[in-house]
Design an enzyme around this catalytic site. Structure first.
Site, PDB file in Angstrom:
ATOM      1  N   GLY A  13       0.737  -1.098   0.053  1.00  0.00           N
ATOM      2  CA  GLY A  13      -0.019   0.062   0.013  1.00  0.00           C
ATOM      3  C   GLY A  13       0.762   1.082   0.058  1.00  0.00           C
ATOM      4  O   GLY A  13       1.687   1.305  -0.839  1.00  0.00           O
ATOM      5  N   GLY A  14       0.859   2.078   1.138  1.00  0.00           N
ATOM      6  CA  GLY A  14       1.623   3.090   0.928  1.00  0.00           C
ATOM      7  C   GLY A  14       1.300   4.013   0.050  1.00  0.00           C
ATOM      8  O   GLY A  14       0.073   3.945  -0.976  1.00  0.00           O
ATOM      9  N   THR A  15       2.104   5.239  -0.208  1.00  0.00           N
ATOM     10  CA  THR A  15       1.629   6.476  -1.002  1.00  0.00           C
ATOM     11  C   THR A  15       1.641   5.793  -2.346  1.00  0.00           C
ATOM     12  O   THR A  15       1.039   5.998  -3.321  1.00  0.00           O
ATOM     13  CB  THR A  15       2.651   7.640  -1.062  1.00  0.00           C
ATOM     14  OG1 THR A  15       2.522   7.888   0.409  1.00  0.00           O
ATOM     15  CG2 THR A  15       2.262   8.612  -1.828  1.00  0.00           C
ATOM     16  N   ALA A  16       2.737   5.058  -2.719  1.00  0.00           N
ATOM     17  CA  ALA A  16       2.708   4.537  -4.152  1.00  0.00           C
ATOM     18  C   ALA A  16       1.804   3.690  -4.659  1.00  0.00           C
ATOM     19  O   ALA A  16       1.146   3.562  -5.551  1.00  0.00           O
ATOM     20  CB  ALA A  16       4.065   3.706  -4.256  1.00  0.00           C
ATOM     21  N   LYS A  79       2.741  25.079  -1.627  1.00  0.00           N
ATOM     22  CA  LYS A  79       4.217  25.023  -1.948  1.00  0.00           C
ATOM     23  C   LYS A  79       4.370  25.783  -3.288  1.00  0.00           C
ATOM     24  O   LYS A  79       3.977  25.388  -4.440  1.00  0.00           O
ATOM     25  CB  LYS A  79       4.832  23.853  -1.940  1.00  0.00           C
ATOM     26  CG  LYS A  79       6.269  23.683  -2.177  1.00  0.00           C
ATOM     27  CD  LYS A  79       7.062  22.415  -2.308  1.00  0.00           C
ATOM     28  CE  LYS A  79       8.299  22.344  -2.681  1.00  0.00           C
ATOM     29  NZ  LYS A  79       8.730  20.855  -2.906  1.00  0.00           N
ATOM     30  N   VAL A 187       2.540 -10.777   1.660  1.00  0.00           N
ATOM     31  CA  VAL A 187       2.895 -11.977   0.680  1.00  0.00           C
ATOM     32  C   VAL A 187       4.252 -12.444   1.255  1.00  0.00           C
ATOM     33  O   VAL A 187       5.322 -11.951   1.562  1.00  0.00           O
ATOM     34  CB  VAL A 187       3.221 -11.246  -0.500  1.00  0.00           C
ATOM     35  CG1 VAL A 187       3.847 -12.067  -1.772  1.00  0.00           C
ATOM     36  CG2 VAL A 187       1.869 -10.629  -1.115  1.00  0.00           C
ATOM     37  N   LEU A 334       9.749   3.350  -3.919  1.00  0.00           N
ATOM     38  CA  LEU A 334      11.093   3.023  -3.432  1.00  0.00           C
ATOM     39  C   LEU A 334      11.389   1.566  -4.024  1.00  0.00           C
ATOM     40  O   LEU A 334      12.672   1.159  -3.834  1.00  0.00           O
ATOM     41  CB  LEU A 334      10.913   3.060  -1.896  1.00  0.00           C
ATOM     42  CG  LEU A 334      10.543   4.120  -1.221  1.00  0.00           C
ATOM     43  CD1 LEU A 334      10.657   4.064   0.503  1.00  0.00           C
ATOM     44  CD2 LEU A 334      11.575   4.938  -1.575  1.00  0.00           C
ATOM     45  N   GLU A 343      14.897  17.636  -4.070  1.00  0.00           N
ATOM     46  CA  GLU A 343      13.980  18.548  -4.988  1.00  0.00           C
ATOM     47  C   GLU A 343      12.468  18.115  -5.008  1.00  0.00           C
ATOM     48  O   GLU A 343      11.574  18.399  -5.907  1.00  0.00           O
ATOM     49  CB  GLU A 343      14.344  18.695  -6.402  1.00  0.00           C
ATOM     50  CG  GLU A 343      15.580  19.535  -6.574  1.00  0.00           C
ATOM     51  CD  GLU A 343      14.937  20.912  -6.640  1.00  0.00           C
ATOM     52  OE1 GLU A 343      13.792  21.404  -6.685  1.00  0.00           O
ATOM     53  OE2 GLU A 343      15.963  22.040  -6.392  1.00  0.00           O
ATOM     54  N   ILE A 347       7.180  11.537  -5.164  1.00  0.00           N
ATOM     55  CA  ILE A 347       5.806  11.412  -5.629  1.00  0.00           C
ATOM     56  C   ILE A 347       5.756  11.735  -7.021  1.00  0.00           C
ATOM     57  O   ILE A 347       5.017  11.066  -7.591  1.00  0.00           O
ATOM     58  CB  ILE A 347       4.870  12.317  -4.725  1.00  0.00           C
ATOM     59  CG1 ILE A 347       4.546  11.764  -3.593  1.00  0.00           C
ATOM     60  CG2 ILE A 347       3.443  12.332  -5.640  1.00  0.00           C
ATOM     61  CD1 ILE A 347       3.580  12.374  -2.499  1.00  0.00           C
TER      62      ILE A 347
END
Length: 507
Positions: A13-16, A79, A187, A334, A343, A347
């Protein structure tokens, strides 16, 4: 009719993972492609990527996500760019703004026109012509209108600072509402077919999961792409030696600024990311020159506000997969690579990888040439960002620590050497289609590092000097007048998109 992909399994899951599920569930809505996310209860996410670049707005639009709802749910602030403190030398700062700098004149880049103005006695700084830089300086903000005749507003752009955990929660809820299936499991085994493709997954509880295509979002573990498919990792530590980070969250003590701060430190750099309810702080450092204990002390010394979390050490290796897409597996986030967040491109790279993947979406035959073309495109994106990050270190003038002395003589890729050589001659930069960092971004960093070309474009001398000076002065005044009419950043958030109360209370 050709046979298409009927199912996609996202492992992690996570952001990615939830970004992938969000975008693919939107794009594949009419294709009846089943999307499953396998999310482990045993593995915590890193939670990086809280500072973004303007492509986050493209992602939200592509996923048909209401921007106001997203901002409120993720405690986001706006931002306008990044302020770099102490990079050229201690007690000096410069700003890298999003958006355009100035207006091109008769087909010539504004930077060339500005260089000419300096030779004619102008004292105006390059960023006097950046609406984003002036908005940041005045702590002001408005959305850029979708269509406008005002060139000043048209030149603006913004990204978001956001809470990575809350982003995951928001996207997970959205995906479940859109029919994405979630399996909570870990998994533990990956079975391959004879041709080397992934056949099926097995979870800890012996559940079998089969899919046509798999997306590896298992973070640094890279369970599918590396441990199962054997795709190697290209290590870029020779160019970017920082290999660890420490993070701490603090309570926001004052109105959040509309920019990220990246402050040079003895063995790397620290970040400050202001959200509505808290501030994210971190120190990216090189373990050859700094211990974990020293890094924690350095970060704590520079903190403002009450700490909300214990220091968290994150080890990493800079680089990318030799192949980000291999067989029937795409690595993402990742699992595909890591470039330090100087920079704020983490994302962006997830989104850009997904965009390339959608453009080269496979049939069931998995044509090799299609996969190779995808890998070539995403490789170019990683290399471009790598060189841009190296630029910050290679042009620094500090020599007050072993780390910065190393940077003085650091190895520089030939691609970056070539680009700098062209620039130093007369301010020209070779631009490639699809490149993320524009000439304005390169010029902002190089100007901040006191690097200017020897000459400007010779045809600029054909401009009438006084007319050029009058036009530039008029442009500066137009930017000043536009910015002065804007609300303060904190007031804009308070009025239009304050964080949901339950998000703040959970911290």
């Amino acid at each position: 009719m050709q046979q298409g992909i009927k199912s996609i399994c996202i492992v992690g899951g996570g952001t990615a993972g939830w970004m992938a599920a969000s975008l693919l569930s939107t794009v594949l809505k009419g294709c009846k492609t089943k999307i499953v996310v396998v999310e482990s209860p045993d593995i915590s996410t890193i939670g990086v990527g809280e500072s973004t670049v303007p492509s986050i707005m493209d992602f939200l639009h592509a996923c048909q996500i209401d921007v106001k709802s997203f901002i409120q749910a993720t405690s986001a602030t706006f931002k306008l760019g990044i302020r770099f403190d102490d990079w050229y030398e201690v007690n000096e700062q410069y700003f890298h703004p999003f958006g355009r700098i100035g207006k091109d004149v008769n087909g010539f880049d504004f930077y060339q026109v500005w260089l000419k103005s300096l030779s004619s006695g102008s004292q105006a700084a390059l960023l006097d012509y950046s609406v984003n830089a002036q908005m940041a300086k005045s702590q002001r903000f408005v959305f850029r209108p979708q269509s406008t005749d005002n060139w000043v507003l048209a030149n603006s752009a913004h990204a978001l600072h956001l809470d990575a955990t809350q982003v995951t929660q928001f996207l997970r809820k959205l995906c479940l509402q859109r029919g994405v299936e979630r399996i909570e499991a870990t998994v533990c085994d990956v079975e391959l077919e004879q041709q080397g493709f992934i056949k099926q997954l097995t979870t800890k509880c012996q559940q079998t999961i089969k899919s046509d295509f798999y997306i590896d979002c298992t973070g640094f573990n890279a369970l599918l792409i590396e441990k199962s498919l054997g795709v190697s990792f290209d290590n870029w530590s020779d160019f970017l030696p920082c290999d660890r980070a420490v993070t701490i969250q603090t309570k926001t003590e004052h109105s959040p600024s509309p920019y990220t701060i990246a402050k040079a430190q003895p063995a790397g750099w620290s970040w400050t990311i202001p959200l509505q309810h808290r501030t994210g702080n971190g120190y990216v450092f090189c373990s050859r020159f700094c211990s974990d204990e020293q890094a924690i002390k350095t970060l704590q010394y520079n903190l403002e506000g009450v700490t909300l979390s214990e220091p968290k050490i994150i080890p990493f290796t800079t680089g990318k997969r030799e192949k980000i897409w291999h067989k029937n597996c795409l690595s993402l986030g990742l699992a595909s690579g890591f470039l330090e967040p100087l920079e704020s491109t983490a994302i962006h790279l997830v989104y850009k990888t997904l965009v390339h993947f959608i453009q080269h979406f496979p049939d069931a035959d998995f044509d090799l040439k299609n996969t190779e073309l995808f890998n070539q495109k995403i490789d170019q994106d990683y290399l471009e960002i790598r060189d841009f990050i190296i630029l910050h270190y290679a042009t620094a003038q500090r020599d007050d620590s072993d780390f910065w002395q190393w940077c003085t003589n650091m190895p520089v890729p030939q691609s970056l050497k070539h680009k700098l050589s062209l620039f130093k001659q007369r301010g020209q930069l070779e631009q490639v289609h699809g490149q993320f960092f524009t000439q304005d971004s390169w010029c902002a960093i190089l100007e901040g590092m006191h690097i200017r070309p020897e000459k400007y474009h010779p045809l600029i001398d054909g401009f009438h000097q006084q007319s050029l000076a009058d036009m530039l002065l008029k442009n500066v005044k137009a930017i000043q007048a536009t910015v002065e009419a804007m609300p303060l950043h904190a007031d804009f958030i308070r009025q239009h998109c304050p964080a949901n109360a339950f998000n703040v209370s959970e911290v």
